[in-house]
Design an enzyme around this catalytic site. Structure first.
Site, PDB file in Angstrom:
ATOM      1  N   ASP A  96      54.534 -49.816  23.553  1.00  0.00           N
ATOM      2  CA  ASP A  96      53.335 -49.912  25.219  1.00  0.00           C
ATOM      3  C   ASP A  96      54.011 -48.719  25.943  1.00  0.00           C
ATOM      4  O   ASP A  96      53.822 -48.035  26.451  1.00  0.00           O
ATOM      5  CB  ASP A  96      54.214 -50.975  25.659  1.00  0.00           C
ATOM      6  CG  ASP A  96      55.358 -51.389  25.765  1.00  0.00           C
ATOM      7  OD1 ASP A  96      56.151 -49.704  25.642  1.00  0.00           O
ATOM      8  OD2 ASP A  96      56.081 -52.407  26.179  1.00  0.00           O
ATOM      9  N   GLU A 118      52.749 -54.416  17.362  1.00  0.00           N
ATOM     10  CA  GLU A 118      53.318 -54.840  18.033  1.00  0.00           C
ATOM     11  C   GLU A 118      52.487 -55.200  19.114  1.00  0.00           C
ATOM     12  O   GLU A 118      52.590 -55.010  20.343  1.00  0.00           O
ATOM     13  CB  GLU A 118      54.543 -54.587  18.514  1.00  0.00           C
ATOM     14  CG  GLU A 118      55.405 -55.323  19.383  1.00  0.00           C
ATOM     15  CD  GLU A 118      57.041 -54.752  19.986  1.00  0.00           C
ATOM     16  OE1 GLU A 118      57.614 -54.477  19.386  1.00  0.00           O
ATOM     17  OE2 GLU A 118      56.336 -53.933  20.838  1.00  0.00           O
ATOM     18  N   GLU A 132      54.423 -49.943  31.461  1.00  0.00           N
ATOM     19  CA  GLU A 132      53.998 -50.431  29.675  1.00  0.00           C
ATOM     20  C   GLU A 132      53.187 -51.533  29.882  1.00  0.00           C
ATOM     21  O   GLU A 132      52.238 -51.535  28.713  1.00  0.00           O
ATOM     22  CB  GLU A 132      55.282 -50.802  29.429  1.00  0.00           C
ATOM     23  CG  GLU A 132      55.943 -49.917  28.764  1.00  0.00           C
ATOM     24  CD  GLU A 132      56.914 -49.205  30.346  1.00  0.00           C
ATOM     25  OE1 GLU A 132      56.706 -50.249  31.335  1.00  0.00           O
ATOM     26  OE2 GLU A 132      57.894 -48.964  30.055  1.00  0.00           O
ATOM     27  N   HIS A 205      67.347 -49.445  31.601  1.00  0.00           N
ATOM     28  CA  HIS A 205      66.244 -48.676  31.926  1.00  0.00           C
ATOM     29  C   HIS A 205      65.115 -47.737  32.481  1.00  0.00           C
ATOM     30  O   HIS A 205      64.011 -47.255  32.939  1.00  0.00           O
ATOM     31  CB  HIS A 205      66.301 -47.490  30.502  1.00  0.00           C
ATOM     32  CG  HIS A 205      65.595 -48.060  29.682  1.00  0.00           C
ATOM     33  ND1 HIS A 205      64.106 -47.891  30.188  1.00  0.00           N
ATOM     34  CD2 HIS A 205      65.443 -49.115  29.166  1.00  0.00           C
ATOM     35  CE1 HIS A 205      63.792 -48.763  29.235  1.00  0.00           C
ATOM     36  NE2 HIS A 205      64.645 -49.144  28.114  1.00  0.00           N
ATOM     37  N   ARG A 207      61.161 -48.073  34.344  1.00  0.00           N
ATOM     38  CA  ARG A 207      61.179 -46.974  35.104  1.00  0.00           C
ATOM     39  C   ARG A 207      60.663 -48.078  36.793  1.00  0.00           C
ATOM     40  O   ARG A 207      61.535 -47.305  37.465  1.00  0.00           O
ATOM     41  CB  ARG A 207      59.410 -46.713  35.179  1.00  0.00           C
ATOM     42  CG  ARG A 207      59.583 -45.287  35.234  1.00  0.00           C
ATOM     43  CD  ARG A 207      58.464 -44.627  34.768  1.00  0.00           C
ATOM     44  NE  ARG A 207      58.808 -43.612  33.844  1.00  0.00           N
ATOM     45  CZ  ARG A 207      59.112 -42.603  33.927  1.00  0.00           C
ATOM     46  NH1 ARG A 207      58.662 -41.918  34.638  1.00  0.00           N
ATOM     47  NH2 ARG A 207      58.712 -41.380  32.244  1.00  0.00           N
ATOM     48  N   HIS A 238      71.495 -44.515  28.998  1.00  0.00           N
ATOM     49  CA  HIS A 238      70.386 -44.518  29.094  1.00  0.00           C
ATOM     50  C   HIS A 238      70.258 -43.474  29.306  1.00  0.00           C
ATOM     51  O   HIS A 238      71.146 -42.894  30.050  1.00  0.00           O
ATOM     52  CB  HIS A 238      69.602 -45.497  29.418  1.00  0.00           C
ATOM     53  CG  HIS A 238      67.571 -44.626  29.570  1.00  0.00           C
ATOM     54  ND1 HIS A 238      67.309 -43.182  29.519  1.00  0.00           N
ATOM     55  CD2 HIS A 238      66.378 -44.805  28.361  1.00  0.00           C
ATOM     56  CE1 HIS A 238      66.114 -43.134  28.686  1.00  0.00           C
ATOM     57  NE2 HIS A 238      65.838 -43.967  28.176  1.00  0.00           N
TER      58      HIS A 238
END
Ligand code: UD1
Ligand code: UDP
Length: 368
Positions: A96, A118, A132, A205, A207, A238
């Site tokens: 994604d 996936e 995503e 991490h 967004r 990250h």
């Protein structure tokens, strides 16, 4: 001979695509071509090195603090030449990310069939996780072949009207990776530091969590560590500079929280295997932890991985400071709850997903 090209660009895609690259390379009837976009640089290269995969093409697009516009634009314009040079029969993309969506779009413009590894994970809220959920729905529209990790994912795809004979439940290739990385006799100097403590493995991490949510998540964990003297945290931070800054701001003076560089996948999987609890907003870790029997508090408002919640290993705790603090505290003091979460079964397959996908690809004919 069929030419199958795999395109990926970030750490999690690489971890889940490298086992498939290896399996494809073992098949004499398939020519395997690997193209990485380099959406991640260091974090991608660490995985390629761990699995000994050398890409045929590297678009090297990463920029510091890159925007979605930059990633999308740069991948799309660079992909055209690679697709023209390779002319693959099928392109495989994973999951994604913006690399996934843009690579699929580039294939669509050339009418090259796409296989989605996936496939079928959904929250049905295109802003959560962002971007995503949009990416995977869009890739679902473009893709011809759908490799679903679970039956629930297959059901999502069927409800959306995908052809039933183009959906296969294979398990998750992330479990294939895990089978090769976790070692019984693994050792690391940092494991001496956590010895004797209730060791929490932390990653964060996303967004949509940058800024205040991340700050509140870290504050909750900081509070737990200060309250429980037997708790220590290892956090491989990250490389996103915003994440790095917030982590330093909140945990800077807490000597029972170790902020370290992103770990190589072999180290990270073995650290998870040694942990007591995992706290994360990651996607992939939600699939790996049930295999290792580790309770996970998922610091997100939604998850596209309800199988782990249903199985009992994952608990969705949102991003509010108070809820994360109290859920973590409960897991530390309530032994029955801890046992219930750690004894749940793994719903993401037996580690043979790559093998199944290659068998399916080999049997496909151009008219399928
Ligand atoms: C990306 C994916 C996300 C996935 C995550 C896995 C998108 C939009 N997001 O998010 O779905 O969960 O990867 O980690 O596709 N950076 C480095 N070196 C690296 C990697 C990143 O310095 O090796 C820094 C750069 O400043 C970069 C920033 O991190 O600009 C953000 O990277 P980016 O790929 O845009 O977003 P992620 O948050 O990593
Ligand atoms: N991981 C790793 N090193 C780390 C942290 C995570 O190798 O320091 C692995 C982890 O085991 C999982 C994947 O990276 O396989 C998850 O990546 P991330 O959380 O960045 O992305 P997401 O899964 O959320 O898309």
């Amino acid at each position: 001979m069929k030419t199958i090209m795999l395109i990926f660009g970030t750490r999690p895609e690489a971890i889940k695509m490298c086992p498939l690259v290896k399996e494809l390379e073992r098949n004499k009837n398939i020519k395997t071509v690997v193209c990485v976009t380099g959406q991640h640089r260091k974090m991608l290269d660490m995985v390629l090195e761990a699995f000994d995969v050398v890409p045929n093409y590297d678009l090297s697009i990463m920029k510091d603090k890159q925007t979605l516009y930059e990633v999308t634009g740069n991948v799309l314009s660079s992909m055209k030449h690679v697709l023209e040079a390779v002319n693959p029969d099928v392109v495989l993309v994973h999951g994604d990310t913006t690399t996934t969506f843009t690579a699929a779009l580039a294939c669509f413009y050339k009418q090259i069939p796409v296989g989605h590894v996936e496939a079928g994970l959904r929250t049905y809220d295109i802003y959560s996780p962002f971007p995503e959920e949009f990416n995977r729905q869009a890739v679902g529209i473009i893709s011809k072949y759908h490799f679903a990790p679970t039956e629930m994912a297959r059901q999502n795809l069927l409800r959306e009207g995908k052809r039933p004979d183009h959906i296969w439940v294979t398990g998750n290739t992330g479990i294939d990776a895990l089978k090769t990385t976790v070692k019984y006799n693994y050792d690391h100097h940092l494991l001496n530091w956590v010895k004797g403590s209730k060791f929490i493995m932390l990653t964060a991490h996303r967004r949509e969590n940058l800024g205040k949510p991340l700050y509140h998540m870290f504050k909750a964990i900081d509070k737990v560590v200060r309250e429980f003297s037997d708790v220590k945290v290892v956090y491989p931070v990250h490389l996103n500079p915003t994440v790095q800054q917030t982590a330093k701001d909140v945990f800077g003076d807490n000597d029972r929280v170790k902020l370290v560089e992103p770990m190589d996948v072999i180290d990270f999987h073995n650290f998870m295997a040694h942990s007591y609890i995992i706290l994360t907003d990651s996607g992939g870790i939600q699939e790996e932890a049930p295999s290792l029997g580790k309770p996970v508090l998922v610091m997100r408002d939604t998850t596209e991985r309800p199988e782990g919640i249903k199985a009992g290993t994952l608990k969705l705790v949102g991003t509010e400071e108070d809820t994360i603090y109290s859920s973590c505290k409960q897991l530390l003091i309530d032994k029955k709850e801890y046992r219930r979460m750690s004894e749940a079964s793994n719903p993401y397959g037996d580690g043979s997903a790559s093998k199944k996908i290659v068998e399916i690809l080999q049997k496909l004919s151009c008219s399928d």
